[in-house]
Design a protein around this motif. Sequence first.
Motif, PDB file in Angstrom:
ATOM      1  N   ARG A   3      10.356  -1.863   4.022  1.00 60.45           N
ATOM      2  CA  ARG A   3      11.607  -1.479   4.697  1.00 60.45           C
ATOM      3  C   ARG A   3      11.473  -0.120   5.373  1.00 60.45           C
ATOM      4  N   TRP A   4      10.781   0.791   4.713  1.00 61.93           N
ATOM      5  CA  TRP A   4      10.562   2.109   5.315  1.00 61.93           C
ATOM      6  C   TRP A   4       9.819   1.976   6.641  1.00 61.93           C
ATOM      7  N   CYS A   5       8.797   1.133   6.662  1.00 63.24           N
ATOM      8  CA  CYS A   5       8.047   0.925   7.903  1.00 63.24           C
ATOM      9  C   CYS A   5       8.949   0.365   9.002  1.00 63.24           C
ATOM     10  N   ALA A   6       9.823  -0.558   8.649  1.00 66.32           N
ATOM     11  CA  ALA A   6      10.719  -1.158   9.640  1.00 66.32           C
ATOM     12  C   ALA A   6      11.672  -0.126  10.226  1.00 66.32           C
ATOM     13  N   GLU A   7      12.010   0.907   9.428  1.00 65.90           N
ATOM     14  CA  GLU A   7      12.990   1.903   9.857  1.00 65.90           C
ATOM     15  C   GLU A   7      12.363   3.164  10.435  1.00 65.90           C
ATOM     16  N   THR A   8      11.042   3.288  10.385  1.00 66.69           N
ATOM     17  CA  THR A   8      10.373   4.544  10.722  1.00 66.69           C
ATOM     18  C   THR A   8       9.391   4.348  11.868  1.00 66.69           C
ATOM     19  N   ALA A  19       4.850  -7.123   5.510  1.00 65.74           N
ATOM     20  CA  ALA A  19       4.477  -7.936   4.348  1.00 65.74           C
ATOM     21  C   ALA A  19       3.458  -8.997   4.737  1.00 65.74           C
ATOM     22  N   ARG A  20       3.649  -9.595   5.903  1.00 66.95           N
ATOM     23  CA  ARG A  20       2.710 -10.624   6.369  1.00 66.95           C
ATOM     24  C   ARG A  20       1.349  -9.997   6.685  1.00 66.95           C
ATOM     25  N   VAL A  21       1.369  -8.825   7.329  1.00 72.06           N
ATOM     26  CA  VAL A  21       0.110  -8.127   7.618  1.00 72.06           C
ATOM     27  C   VAL A  21      -0.647  -7.852   6.319  1.00 72.06           C
ATOM     28  N   TRP A  22       0.075  -7.370   5.308  1.00 70.68           N
ATOM     29  CA  TRP A  22      -0.553  -7.067   4.022  1.00 70.68           C
ATOM     30  C   TRP A  22      -1.107  -8.324   3.359  1.00 70.68           C
ATOM     31  N   ASP A  23      -0.303  -9.371   3.306  1.00 72.26           N
ATOM     32  CA  ASP A  23      -0.754 -10.609   2.660  1.00 72.26           C
ATOM     33  C   ASP A  23      -1.992 -11.167   3.356  1.00 72.26           C
ATOM     34  N   ASP A  24      -2.006 -11.109   4.679  1.00 74.65           N
ATOM     35  CA  ASP A  24      -3.167 -11.609   5.428  1.00 74.65           C
ATOM     36  C   ASP A  24      -4.405 -10.764   5.138  1.00 74.65           C
ATOM     37  N   LEU A  25      -4.217  -9.431   5.042  1.00 72.37           N
ATOM     38  CA  LEU A  25      -5.351  -8.545   4.762  1.00 72.37           C
ATOM     39  C   LEU A  25      -5.923  -8.826   3.374  1.00 72.37           C
ATOM     40  N   VAL A  26      -5.053  -8.983   2.375  1.00 71.50           N
ATOM     41  CA  VAL A  26      -5.514  -9.249   1.013  1.00 71.50           C
ATOM     42  C   VAL A  26      -6.206 -10.612   0.933  1.00 71.50           C
ATOM     43  N   ALA A  27      -5.650 -11.605   1.630  1.00 77.41           N
ATOM     44  CA  ALA A  27      -6.276 -12.930   1.641  1.00 77.41           C
ATOM     45  C   ALA A  27      -7.655 -12.866   2.297  1.00 77.41           C
ATOM     46  N   ALA A  71       6.438  -3.819 -15.290  1.00 76.57           N
ATOM     47  CA  ALA A  71       5.641  -3.044 -14.341  1.00 76.57           C
ATOM     48  C   ALA A  71       5.365  -3.843 -13.073  1.00 76.57           C
ATOM     49  N   SER A  72       5.121  -5.134 -13.212  1.00 77.63           N
ATOM     50  CA  SER A  72       4.875  -5.976 -12.036  1.00 77.63           C
ATOM     51  C   SER A  72       6.080  -5.984 -11.103  1.00 77.63           C
ATOM     52  N   VAL A  73       7.263  -6.121 -11.688  1.00 77.27           N
ATOM     53  CA  VAL A  73       8.496  -6.114 -10.889  1.00 77.27           C
ATOM     54  C   VAL A  73       8.690  -4.762 -10.209  1.00 77.27           C
ATOM     55  N   ALA A  74       8.409  -3.682 -10.932  1.00 77.14           N
ATOM     56  CA  ALA A  74       8.598  -2.345 -10.378  1.00 77.14           C
ATOM     57  C   ALA A  74       7.647  -2.079  -9.217  1.00 77.14           C
ATOM     58  N   VAL A  75       6.390  -2.491  -9.342  1.00 76.52           N
ATOM     59  CA  VAL A  75       5.424  -2.295  -8.260  1.00 76.52           C
ATOM     60  C   VAL A  75       5.829  -3.126  -7.040  1.00 76.52           C
ATOM     61  N   GLU A  76       6.249  -4.346  -7.265  1.00 73.48           N
ATOM     62  CA  GLU A  76       6.679  -5.191  -6.150  1.00 73.48           C
ATOM     63  C   GLU A  76       7.896  -4.590  -5.448  1.00 73.48           C
ATOM     64  N   ASP A  77       8.829  -4.056  -6.231  1.00 70.61           N
ATOM     65  CA  ASP A  77      10.001  -3.388  -5.660  1.00 70.61           C
ATOM     66  C   ASP A  77       9.583  -2.220  -4.771  1.00 70.61           C
ATOM     67  N   SER A  78       8.629  -1.420  -5.225  1.00 64.74           N
ATOM     68  CA  SER A  78       8.173  -0.284  -4.429  1.00 64.74           C
ATOM     69  C   SER A  78       7.470  -0.751  -3.153  1.00 64.74           C
ATOM     70  N   PHE A  79       6.704  -1.838  -3.254  1.00 61.82           N
ATOM     71  CA  PHE A  79       6.068  -2.367  -2.049  1.00 61.82           C
ATOM     72  C   PHE A  79       7.126  -2.827  -1.041  1.00 61.82           C
ATOM     73  N   GLU A  80       8.132  -3.510  -1.502  1.00 62.34           N
ATOM     74  CA  GLU A  80       9.192  -3.968  -0.596  1.00 62.34           C
ATOM     75  C   GLU A  80       9.943  -2.787   0.010  1.00 62.34           C
ATOM     76  N   LEU A 118      -0.331   4.987   3.413  1.00 59.40           N
ATOM     77  CA  LEU A 118      -0.561   3.575   3.118  1.00 59.40           C
ATOM     78  C   LEU A 118      -0.549   2.753   4.396  1.00 59.40           C
ATOM     79  N   ALA A 119       0.383   3.033   5.288  1.00 63.63           N
ATOM     80  CA  ALA A 119       0.439   2.299   6.561  1.00 63.63           C
ATOM     81  C   ALA A 119      -0.834   2.515   7.363  1.00 63.63           C
ATOM     82  N   ASN A 120      -1.304   3.752   7.417  1.00 67.38           N
ATOM     83  CA  ASN A 120      -2.543   4.038   8.149  1.00 67.38           C
ATOM     84  C   ASN A 120      -3.734   3.328   7.521  1.00 67.38           C
ATOM     85  N   ALA A 121      -3.764   3.292   6.193  1.00 67.95           N
ATOM     86  CA  ALA A 121      -4.871   2.621   5.508  1.00 67.95           C
ATOM     87  C   ALA A 121      -4.887   1.132   5.806  1.00 67.95           C
ATOM     88  N   ILE A 122      -3.708   0.503   5.814  1.00 71.84           N
ATOM     89  CA  ILE A 122      -3.625  -0.934   6.116  1.00 71.84           C
ATOM     90  C   ILE A 122      -4.031  -1.199   7.556  1.00 71.84           C
TER      91      ILE A 122
END
Length: 475
Positions: free
Chosen positions: A242-247, A258-266, A229-238, A304-308
Motif C-alpha cells: 500500500r505504501w508503494c501505491a501511495e508513494t 504484490a504480483r511483481v513480488w510473487d513473480d520474482l519469488v516464483a 508471526a506469519s500473519v504479522a509478517v504478511e500484514d507488514s508486507f501488505e 525494499l522497493a529498490n531491491a525488488i
Amino acid sequence: MKHVLLALLLASPPTPPTPAPPPVSWQPCGTRQAECGTVEVPLDWDAPSGRTIKLSVVRRKATGERLGTLFFNPGGPGGQAAMLLRDYPQYAVSDELLRRFDVVGVDPRGVGESSAVTCGRPVHDPAVTQFPGTLAEYRELVAHNRAVGLSCLSATGPLLREVDTTSVARDFDAVRAALGESRISFLGKSYGTMLGAEYARLFPGRVRTMALDGAVDHSLPSERLVADASVAVEDSFERFVRWCAETPDCALHGRDVARVWDDLVARAGRAPIPVQGGRPLTAEELRYVAYVFLNQLPEYGKGLANAIAQAEKGDAAIFASVRASALDDPASTAAYRSILCLDIAHGIGGYRDLRARLDRVGQLAPHMKGTSEFWDMTAGCVGWPIRPTNPQRPLDVRGVPPVLVVGNTHDPATPLAWARSLSSRIQGSGLLVNDENGGDGHSAYLRAACATARIDAYLTSGTLPPAGTVCRQAP
C-alpha cells in the motif's frame, strides 16, 4: 491431572539467593567515559561451586542526578549490549536515561565478548531448505541441524547446554549483586523482553522499573508463535504494498507490487536470482531479506522497493548485501540458534507435523509463505542435538512493581497480540501501544518519539502511562 500439573508449575520453589561476586574492577574503555569489566558466574547454576564463565559488562555512569542502575538488552538473542553501550550509546538509550541512570550493558552468556558460543559449521546453508516439500528434504534439514549443533558442542563445550534464558537471568542478578545494587531498572527490546520477564519471575523484589518493548510472550506454544508471526509478517508486507501505491518515490509505484513480488519469488524458486560478483539467491533468501526490510518500515520501504526492482532486472545484489549482514555473521547466528533451541520447544515430531504447519502458514501468508524468525527457530531447531531446557511454560509474574509492556500496532517480528498477552501475565503491568509512524517496524524505543518519551518517563518516575494510552502520529 492437568490442573494439578499447572498448579505445580505455577507454585515453583523460590529462587535460591544469588551469591555476591566480587565488586567489578572497572577500566576506562570506548568513547565518552565508558567503563568495562567482567563478572564471573557459574557455568551451571545448579552447580554454583563448579566451573565458571565470564560476562563482559560495560557501564556508563549517570551524567546528572542519579536514580540508580538501568540494565539494557538490545535483543537478538545475540545482540551485544556491551559493545553497543561502549561504542554506540546513542543507539542504545536516550540522553535522558544516560543522565539519570548508571546504564549497564551485559553480553549474555554465549554472546559477544562474554564466554561465547562458537560453531564449526555455518548455521545457514542455502542448499538446505527450511521449507521442505518432501520427506527427503526434511531428512536433509534434520541432518544439517544436528551436524551444526554437534559442531557447536564440539567447539563450545559444556557451555552450549547452559545458554538458556533462565541461566542468563540468574547471571544478570549476579551482576546486580556485584554492582552492590539492591534493585535495578531494566529496558529490554525483542528477545530482551523474554529475558526481562524471566528476571521479573525469578527476582520480583529486585526490580525497580522494567520496560519490555517489542514483547515476546514466551508462554505461548510454538505453533501459536509461528502462526501469529506469519500473519504479522504478511500484514507488514501488505502495508509495504500500500505504501508503494501511495508513494511516487517507490521504485515500483504504479505497478501491482504484490504480483511483481510473487513473480520474482516464483522465478527464484525455479532458478536462484543472479548477484553481480556473488552467489545467486534462492527464493527463501529473498523472502527472509524482505522480512528484514519489513522490520525497519517505514524508513526502509524505499530500500525494499529498490531491491525488488533491481532483482527483477536480474541482479539481487541489494538482497545479497542485506542477507550477508543478517545471516552470515558466524558469532551472532551461532548464539541465536543455540539459545533459542534451548528456549523454544518446537513441537515437531516428524515430517508430517512440519508439513501440516507449513500448509497452515502458507494459507495465512500467501505472499511471504510463513517466513519469520519464529519459523526459522522452528525449522532450525528440528534435529538439534540438545533438548530445550527452558521451554515454554505457564507464566504468572507476581510481586513485581508495575512493569511497562510496549507493542507496535504492526510489528512484523513481535505482534501486538503478544504484548497484550504478556502484559496480562504480569500482575499490575501496563500496556503502551505505539501507532506512531503507522505502528510499523519492530519495537518502538528510539524509533518513535512519543513511545520513547513515555518509556523514559516511566523508567525514571516508576509511574505507568494511563491505561489505554496509544501513541499516535502527531497531526
